[in-house]
Design an enzyme around this catalytic site. Structure first.
Site, short mmCIF file in Angstrom:
data_model
loop_
_atom_site.label_atom_id
_atom_site.label_comp_id
_atom_site.label_asym_id
_atom_site.label_seq_id
_atom_site.Cartn_x
_atom_site.Cartn_y
_atom_site.Cartn_z
N ALA A 103 0.78 -1.24 0.00
CA ALA A 103 0.00 0.00 0.00
C ALA A 103 0.81 1.29 0.00
CB ALA A 103 -0.92 0.00 1.22
N ALA A 104 2.04 1.26 0.54
CA ALA A 104 2.76 2.52 0.74
C ALA A 104 3.25 3.11 -0.59
CB ALA A 104 3.94 2.28 1.66
N PRO A 105 3.19 4.43 -0.75
CA PRO A 105 2.81 5.46 0.22
C PRO A 105 1.32 5.73 0.33
CG PRO A 105 3.63 6.48 -1.79
CD PRO A 105 3.74 4.99 -1.98
N GLY A 106 0.48 4.98 -0.35
CA GLY A 106 -0.95 5.07 -0.04
C GLY A 106 -1.81 5.78 -1.06
N GLY A 107 -1.23 6.14 -2.19
CA GLY A 107 -2.01 6.86 -3.22
C GLY A 107 -3.24 6.07 -3.63
N ASP A 149 1.87 -2.91 4.23
CA ASP A 149 3.15 -2.78 3.54
C ASP A 149 4.25 -3.35 4.41
OD1 ASP A 149 3.94 -0.99 0.88
OD2 ASP A 149 5.63 -1.37 2.21
N CYS A 165 4.21 -0.88 -12.11
CA CYS A 165 4.62 0.25 -12.96
C CYS A 165 5.82 -0.18 -13.78
CB CYS A 165 4.89 1.51 -12.14
SG CYS A 165 6.13 1.30 -10.85
C1 LIG Z 1 4.65 -0.04 -6.15
S1 LIG Z 1 4.85 0.26 -4.46
C2 LIG Z 1 3.20 0.49 -3.94
C3 LIG Z 1 2.62 1.85 -4.24
C4 LIG Z 1 1.26 2.08 -3.60
N1 LIG Z 1 0.31 1.06 -3.97
C5 LIG Z 1 0.65 3.43 -3.93
O1 LIG Z 1 -0.14 3.54 -4.84
O2 LIG Z 1 1.00 4.41 -3.26
C6 LIG Z 1 5.21 -1.34 -3.87
C7 LIG Z 1 5.24 -1.46 -2.37
O3 LIG Z 1 5.34 -2.85 -2.06
C8 LIG Z 1 5.96 -2.96 -0.80
N2 LIG Z 1 6.34 -4.37 -0.61
C9 LIG Z 1 7.37 -5.05 -1.19
N3 LIG Z 1 7.35 -6.33 -0.79
C10 LIG Z 1 6.30 -6.48 0.04
C11 LIG Z 1 5.74 -7.57 0.76
N4 LIG Z 1 6.28 -8.79 0.71
N5 LIG Z 1 4.65 -7.35 1.52
C12 LIG Z 1 4.07 -6.11 1.59
N6 LIG Z 1 4.56 -5.06 0.92
C13 LIG Z 1 5.65 -5.23 0.15
C14 LIG Z 1 7.07 -1.95 -0.87
O4 LIG Z 1 7.50 -1.57 0.43
C15 LIG Z 1 6.40 -0.81 -1.63
O5 LIG Z 1 5.91 0.15 -0.74
#
Ligand SMILES: C[S@@+](CC[C@H](N)C(=O)[O-])C[C@H]1O[C@@H](n2cnc3c(N)ncnc32)[C@H](O)[C@@H]1O
Length: 426
Positions: free
Chosen positions: A249-253, A270, A368
């Site tokens: 989820a991070a940063p949560g957009g 996350d 992405c």
């Molecule tokens: C593409 S970013 C997510 C962006 C977010 N969905 C948004 O729209 O703001 C991918 C995220 O996956 C997290 N991540 C990576 N491996 C993970 C895991 N095994 N479990 C949970 N989160 C994970 C990372 O920390 C990162 O924040």
């Protein structure tokens, strides 16, 4: 400290220490009070990342031996100097003297002459930057070029070209506050040119703006989010009362967009605890609420004892090759072998999340990335090994495609990939 010294430090952090520019740059920007100076610092750092092979080649040609150890920062400073000479309108004498002064400030007094000499030579020679091989011609590592050639035999050059463009700024209208048309009218009143994007809440600004200038930004009227990323909530289409998991989820957009769209119970998870704070900040600004959990999406049993989810958004960790135009440092931080490792991680998370989806539920897989190993091939393999999964068509995709691959620059959007997976009812 002067802007060139700060730029050299940020570039050093990225290239020598593997820190992402989105972390390294704000750290150095803190030393500057003036918005214009911050913008110039960003322009130089991003520029160096975009054109690194050519700058590298040009500077190395002027040196009799490579710089090692602590002196590497002076090498990065030379890249910064070279970038200014080739790519900015800063007068050459100012670029050279400021860069030499930066050398002094970085406490390499003894190398000021070298910095001056190298930059003067570059200025005098006025040689066009080399295009002797594909890496230099496209300012892109050979492994990315090769993978793009394989994936897009007809379009790979256009894809790279788009990845060098400066990205536009997109807003997401908060439909809980006002309609998109009403916000477009507010922008017009504020003399900010903008148009509606293809997804229902998206607004494309004609030129980027400081968020402080956007009407009611701090009251949560809009958020900054690329047009491609905004398709996630629309495609997952959560319904009031549903239990929804945002697994990465991070940063949560996207979490916030899901909550703006329907009255759902959202679990936002996350792996990265520090980044989760940004989820909380975003929820707070928009006055939304979710259950925010620090956990592993590949081990849900460890942190969730509740029901299975009606819908799951899996915005998986990926190569981010679709957003190189926003994060050009990705080209130098990622390595070819990362792709196979990431594909393996995505597979693990996808298989595990699937176990936690209600029969009849939907999972939206998103990245992405623009590489098929992380996208269409990943989903094809999933469908082959998962008997209770069906791929739902997306209106915008071409019929032969598995999922919807958005290439960077399409309707002004970032590169993105979506696949909607439906679980059999029983
Ligand atoms: C593409 S970013 C997510 C962006 C977010 N969905 C948004 O729209 O703001 C991918 C995220 O996956 C997290 N991540 C990576 N491996 C993970 C895991 N095994 N479990 C949970 N989160 C994970 C990372 O920390 C990162 O924040």
């Amino acid at each position: 400290m002067n802007i060139r010294a700060l730029a050299a430090k940020a570039v050093y952090d990225v290239l020598e220490r593997g820190v992402s520019l989105s972390v390294a740059l704000p750290q150095q920007q803190q030393a500057l009070a003036n918005g214009k100076d911050k913008a110039l610092l960003a322009e130089i750092c991003y520029g160096v990342m975009r054109a690194l092979p050519q700058l590298d080649n040009c500077v190395s040609d002027c040196l009799s031996k490579p710089f090692k150890g602590k002196q590497r920062i002076i090498y990065q400073l030379l890249l910064v100097g070279c970038y200014q000479l080739y790519f900015t309108r800063i007068p050459a004498h100012a670029a050279i003297s400021e860069t030499a002064e930066a050398c002094r400030q970085l406490k390499f007094e003894g190398m000021v002459k070298v910095v001056n000499g190298v930059l003067r030579t570059i200025q005098r020679n006025e040689t066009p930057l080399s295009e002797a091989n594909d890496t230099l011609k496209f300012n892109t590592p050979a492994w990315i070029i090769k993978r793009l050639q394989q994936a897009y035999p007809d379009d790979w050059q256009a894809v790279i070209e788009q990845s060098h463009q400066r990205p536009p700024m997109w807003l997401r209208n908060n439909r809980r506050g006002q309609t998109r048309d009403a916000y477009l009218a507010q922008l017009q009143q504020a003399d900010i040119s903008a148009s509606a994007g293809s997804s229902p809440d998206a607004i494309l600004l004609e030129s980027p703006k400081d968020v402080a200038l956007l009407p009611h930004f701090f009251d949560g009227a809009v958020s900054v989010q690329d047009g491609a990323a905004q398709w996630a909530a629309t495609l997952l289409a959560p319904q009031d009362g549903e239990l929804v998991l945002d697994a990465c989820a991070a940063p949560g957009g996207k979490s916030c967009h899901l909550l703006e769209q329907a009255d759902i119970n959202l679990v936002a998870v996350d792996f990265d605890e520090a980044r989760l704070q940004r989820v909380k900040d975003n929820l707070q600004r928009l006055q939304l609420s979710a259950e925010v959990i620090h956990g592993d999406a590949a081990n849900i049993d460890a942190w969730w004892q509740g029901n299975k989810f009606d819908r799951i958004l899996l915005d998986a960790p990926c190569s981010a090759t679709g957003v190189i135009r926003r994060h050009p440092d990705i080209k130098w931080l990622r390595k070819s072998q990362d792709i196979e490792e990431l594909a393996q991680l995505q597979r693990q998370i996808l298989d595990h999340c699937w176990q936690w989806l209600q029969p009849g539920g939907q999972l939206l897989y998103a990245t992405c990335s623009i590489l098929p190993q992380e996208n269409a091939q990943q989903i094809q393999a999933f469908l082959e090994r998962t008997k209770d999964a069906t791929l739902l068509p997306i209106a915008q995709q071409s019929p032969a495609e598995i999922g919807w691959q958005i290439l960077p620059g399409t309707q002004g959007m970032d590169g993105f990939y979506y696949a909607i997976l439906q679980k059999s009812a029983q």
